[in-house]
Design a protein around this motif. Structure first.
Motif, mmCIF file in Angstrom:
data_model
loop_
_atom_site.group_PDB
_atom_site.id
_atom_site.type_symbol
_atom_site.label_atom_id
_atom_site.label_comp_id
_atom_site.label_asym_id
_atom_site.label_seq_id
_atom_site.Cartn_x
_atom_site.Cartn_y
_atom_site.Cartn_z
ATOM 1 N N ARG A 19 0.843 -1.193 0.000
ATOM 2 C CA ARG A 19 0.000 0.000 0.000
ATOM 3 C C ARG A 19 0.885 1.252 0.000
ATOM 4 O O ARG A 19 1.960 1.267 0.602
ATOM 5 C CB ARG A 19 -0.888 0.010 1.240
ATOM 6 C CG ARG A 19 -2.054 -1.008 1.163
ATOM 7 C CD ARG A 19 -2.935 -0.923 2.387
ATOM 8 N NE ARG A 19 -2.190 -1.034 3.630
ATOM 9 C CZ ARG A 19 -2.009 -0.036 4.478
ATOM 10 N NH1 ARG A 19 -2.517 1.153 4.237
ATOM 11 N NH2 ARG A 19 -1.345 -0.215 5.595
ATOM 12 N N CYS A 20 0.378 2.302 -0.649
ATOM 13 C CA CYS A 20 1.136 3.547 -0.736
ATOM 14 C C CYS A 20 1.455 4.101 0.651
ATOM 15 O O CYS A 20 2.545 4.613 0.909
ATOM 16 C CB CYS A 20 0.364 4.598 -1.531
ATOM 17 S SG CYS A 20 0.289 4.230 -3.280
ATOM 18 N N GLY A 21 0.497 3.965 1.586
ATOM 19 C CA GLY A 21 0.711 4.485 2.932
ATOM 20 C C GLY A 21 1.878 3.785 3.612
ATOM 21 O O GLY A 21 2.703 4.429 4.274
ATOM 22 N N GLN A 22 1.981 2.458 3.389
ATOM 23 C CA GLN A 22 3.085 1.668 3.956
ATOM 24 C C GLN A 22 4.430 2.158 3.410
ATOM 25 O O GLN A 22 5.395 2.329 4.147
ATOM 26 C CB GLN A 22 2.894 0.228 3.475
ATOM 27 C CG GLN A 22 2.771 -0.806 4.558
ATOM 28 C CD GLN A 22 2.547 -2.175 3.870
ATOM 29 O OE1 GLN A 22 1.747 -2.276 2.923
ATOM 30 N NE2 GLN A 22 3.231 -3.176 4.346
ATOM 31 N N PHE A 24 5.029 5.044 2.156
ATOM 32 C CA PHE A 24 5.308 6.394 2.653
ATOM 33 C C PHE A 24 6.033 6.316 4.000
ATOM 34 O O PHE A 24 7.026 7.012 4.235
ATOM 35 C CB PHE A 24 3.978 7.148 2.797
ATOM 36 C CG PHE A 24 4.160 8.578 3.203
ATOM 37 C CD1 PHE A 24 4.812 9.485 2.364
ATOM 38 C CD2 PHE A 24 3.692 9.032 4.440
ATOM 39 C CE1 PHE A 24 4.983 10.808 2.735
ATOM 40 C CE2 PHE A 24 3.874 10.352 4.815
ATOM 41 C CZ PHE A 24 4.511 11.239 3.965
ATOM 42 N N GLU A 25 5.559 5.397 4.880
ATOM 43 C CA GLU A 25 6.214 5.227 6.180
ATOM 44 C C GLU A 25 7.668 4.774 6.012
ATOM 45 O O GLU A 25 8.574 5.253 6.673
ATOM 46 C CB GLU A 25 5.454 4.177 7.024
ATOM 47 C CG GLU A 25 4.123 4.677 7.570
ATOM 48 C CD GLU A 25 4.266 6.013 8.271
ATOM 49 O OE1 GLU A 25 5.213 6.177 9.079
ATOM 50 O OE2 GLU A 25 3.465 6.933 7.996
ATOM 51 N N PHE A 58 1.010 12.562 -1.569
ATOM 52 C CA PHE A 58 0.550 12.633 -0.181
ATOM 53 C C PHE A 58 0.474 14.063 0.359
ATOM 54 O O PHE A 58 0.152 14.289 1.520
ATOM 55 C CB PHE A 58 1.482 11.799 0.728
ATOM 56 C CG PHE A 58 1.140 10.329 0.713
ATOM 57 C CD1 PHE A 58 0.860 9.670 -0.484
ATOM 58 C CD2 PHE A 58 1.069 9.591 1.884
ATOM 59 C CE1 PHE A 58 0.532 8.328 -0.510
ATOM 60 C CE2 PHE A 58 0.727 8.246 1.869
ATOM 61 C CZ PHE A 58 0.468 7.602 0.664
ATOM 62 N N TYR A 64 -4.102 12.272 -0.536
ATOM 63 C CA TYR A 64 -3.628 11.364 0.517
ATOM 64 C C TYR A 64 -4.663 10.260 0.733
ATOM 65 O O TYR A 64 -4.351 9.069 0.683
ATOM 66 C CB TYR A 64 -3.422 12.161 1.821
ATOM 67 C CG TYR A 64 -2.857 11.345 2.953
ATOM 68 C CD1 TYR A 64 -1.484 11.317 3.182
ATOM 69 C CD2 TYR A 64 -3.681 10.600 3.779
ATOM 70 C CE1 TYR A 64 -0.958 10.564 4.220
ATOM 71 C CE2 TYR A 64 -3.163 9.833 4.818
ATOM 72 C CZ TYR A 64 -1.791 9.824 5.035
ATOM 73 O OH TYR A 64 -1.271 9.076 6.049
ATOM 74 N N ALA A 65 -5.907 10.692 0.888
ATOM 75 C CA ALA A 65 -6.978 9.729 1.126
ATOM 76 C C ALA A 65 -7.148 8.807 -0.073
ATOM 77 O O ALA A 65 -7.417 7.611 0.059
ATOM 78 C CB ALA A 65 -8.282 10.472 1.406
ATOM 79 N N TYR A 67 -4.821 7.778 -2.196
ATOM 80 C CA TYR A 67 -3.748 6.806 -2.432
ATOM 81 C C TYR A 67 -3.421 5.925 -1.229
ATOM 82 O O TYR A 67 -2.873 4.840 -1.401
ATOM 83 C CB TYR A 67 -2.460 7.531 -2.864
ATOM 84 C CG TYR A 67 -2.487 7.943 -4.316
ATOM 85 C CD1 TYR A 67 -2.427 6.969 -5.325
ATOM 86 C CD2 TYR A 67 -2.568 9.279 -4.679
ATOM 87 C CE1 TYR A 67 -2.456 7.342 -6.665
ATOM 88 C CE2 TYR A 67 -2.581 9.651 -6.002
ATOM 89 C CZ TYR A 67 -2.525 8.684 -7.001
ATOM 90 O OH TYR A 67 -2.544 9.034 -8.301
ATOM 91 N N GLU A 68 -3.744 6.383 -0.020
ATOM 92 C CA GLU A 68 -3.202 5.727 1.168
ATOM 93 C C GLU A 68 -3.331 4.204 1.157
ATOM 94 O O GLU A 68 -2.380 3.476 1.427
ATOM 95 C CB GLU A 68 -3.858 6.296 2.437
ATOM 96 C CG GLU A 68 -3.115 5.794 3.666
ATOM 97 C CD GLU A 68 -3.852 6.113 4.949
ATOM 98 O OE1 GLU A 68 -4.969 6.648 4.894
ATOM 99 O OE2 GLU A 68 -3.304 5.811 6.004
ATOM 100 N N ASN A 69 -4.514 3.710 0.743
ATOM 101 C CA ASN A 69 -4.713 2.266 0.791
ATOM 102 C C ASN A 69 -4.648 1.588 -0.569
ATOM 103 O O ASN A 69 -5.014 0.425 -0.708
ATOM 104 C CB ASN A 69 -6.071 1.973 1.440
ATOM 105 C CG ASN A 69 -5.996 2.278 2.923
ATOM 106 O OD1 ASN A 69 -5.020 1.899 3.577
ATOM 107 N ND2 ASN A 69 -6.958 3.027 3.438
#
Ligand SMILES: Nc1ncnc2c1ncn2[C@@H]1O[C@H](COP(=O)(O)OP(=O)(O)OP(=O)(O)O)[C@@H](O)[C@H]1O
Ligand SMILES: [Mg+2]
Length: 413
Positions: A19-22, A24-25, A58, A64-65, A67-69
């Motif tokens: 996932r994009c959020g992962q 990003f972290e 992001f 952000y919303a 792409y996050e998942n």
């Protein structure tokens, strides 16, 4: 240096469905890389996630919303620059400059056996290039120092050798002269002939040794040029006298044509050698019945040209450069086994250049040759104005062919 030296090995790899959020972290944890590579289950790269692409996505709450998942493959560069670890830095730089300017920001993937090895960066490419350039400069410097030492060793060797050769040779020549004079006992006609042969060969060898030594000294900047007042007309007369027996034997007429009474500031012995070398060539390469003319003229730019013109065999254009090099001899001279070693013109050129001038050859096969030693205007000492000799004030020459050559600068050699 290879692409291997440009990589950052500590970066983790991604899979396309992360996932994009992962991601990003992860990017926040690994701040050193400009991008992370996406690989398949056999560690083969399938794309690249650039830090700036992810940050852009992001940056706004809406995106952000969005792409996050979602899987990271949506933001992936599917055709990033991928290079083998053994590629040279030069090739990598070329690819970046010509085909992949995107790699300037994103970096590029480095592989070994087509498997992911790391992310290379342009900064590292530059670093490696600078390191390589430094190494090359160091190598060149040590090569230059080695060449300088070798050159000094060559000069020392030549100086010693010529001393070792000249001393016994002078003794040989001295005793030969003594025998030939008859002072050491009567010499038969045949013995006299042999003695003359020894004298001729010995003197030729001595000349060659002296020329080689001068050439090597001049090349290493050890040959000084005297700054005396030289009368070119007197030089010409002297060379004409020196050459007379040889010219007579060859059936060649030697004329003189001093077009100016200007004097020269220079080294008399060296300028005499210049004229002797050029005139000896002219006589040597002119068949029976030909004419050799020695002259001096004011050039169009106020300099002085000492020149020698012959009606001889000439030099083909293809050989005009090579005959000026040390040991360079024309094809014709070698085929006809005309005596000589190819040192004369090389030394002549060096001697003229030591005076700040240039040696110019104008020649064509069958048309004869004009060789000019052109000295710069700073070496012309104008003759006193004398109404009886108008040419003293006039630049150039009364000879139309030579006037053209003098103003055109010949063929530039
Ligand atoms: N006036 C000329 N006419 C025709 N060819 C010439 C003339 N001057 C020089 N050359 C050519 O240039 C070559 C090089 O001349 P250079 O004076 O350097 O050597 P060389 O006369 O052969 O030998 P060395 O001068 O060492 O005794 C000659 O061998 C000849 O082929
Ligand atoms: Mg010669």
């Amino acid at each position: 240096m290879t692409a291997k030296s440009t990589i950052n090995r500590d970066l983790p790899t991604l899979t396309a469905d992360m996932r994009c959020g992962q991601v990003f972290e992860l990017m926040r944890m690994y701040e050193s890389g400009p991008a992370l590579a996406v690989v398949d289950d056999r560690d083969r790269p399938v794309g690249l996630i650039a830090r700036h692409t992810l940050l852009q996505a992001f940056a706004h709450p809406v995106t952000y919303a969005l792409y996050e998942n979602r899987p990271v493959r949506l933001l992936m560069n599917r055709a990033p620059l991928t290079v083998d670890a053994e590629e040279t830095i030069d090739r990598v730089s070329e690819w970046i400059a010509n085909e992949h300017p995107d790699a300037v920001d994103e970096g590029f993937i480095v592989t070994a056996d087509r498997r992911y090895l790391g992310i290379g960066t342009v900064l590292q490419v530059l670093d490696s290039s600078v390191a390589r350039a430094r190494q090359q400069i160091a190598e060149l410097e040590s090569a230059r120092v080695a060449a300088e030492h070798a050159n000094l060793a060559k000069s020392a060797f030549l100086a010693n050798m010529s001393h070792e050769l000249r001393t016994p040779l002078n003794a040989v020549l001295g005793f030969t002269d003594l025998l030939a004079s008859g002072m050491a006992g009567t010499v038969t006609e045949r013995q006299g002939e042999y003695l003359r042969d020894i004298q001729t060969s010995g003197r030729r060898l001595l000349d060659l040794i002296n020329d080689l030594l001068d050439l090597s000294r001049a090349e290493s900047g050890q040959l000084d040029v005297a700054d005396a007042r030289v009368d070119p007309a007197r030089l010409i007369a002297e060379v004409q006298r020196m050459l007379a027996p040889r010219a007579h034997a060859a059936g060649v007429e030697v004329l003189s044509q001093p077009d100016t009474r200007d004097q020269i500031r220079g080294d008399e012995r060296k300028l005499l050698q210049v004229l002797v070398n050029l005139a000896t060539n002219a006589v040597k390469f002119t068949p029976q019945g030909g004419v050799v003319t020695l002259g001096v003229s004011r050039t169009a730019d106020g300099g002085t040209a000492l020149w020698v013109r012959d009606t001889g065999v000439g030099i083909p254009e293809s050989e005009l450069d090579s005959v000026l090099a040390p040991f360079g001899r024309g094809h014709d001279a070698m085929v006809r086994q005309i005596e000589g070693s190819g040192i004369g013109l090389a030394l002549t050129r060096v001697l003229v250049e030591l005076h700040g001038g240039s040696l110019v050859l104008d020649s064509a096969p069958g048309q004869g040759t004009t060789a000019q030693a052109r000295l710069p205007s700073g070496r012309t000492l104008p003759a006193d104005l004398d109404p009886a000799t108008p040419e003293a004030r006039q630049p150039g020459t009364s000879d139309p062919d030579l006037r053209d050559a003098l103003s055109a600068g010949g063929c530039g050699r």
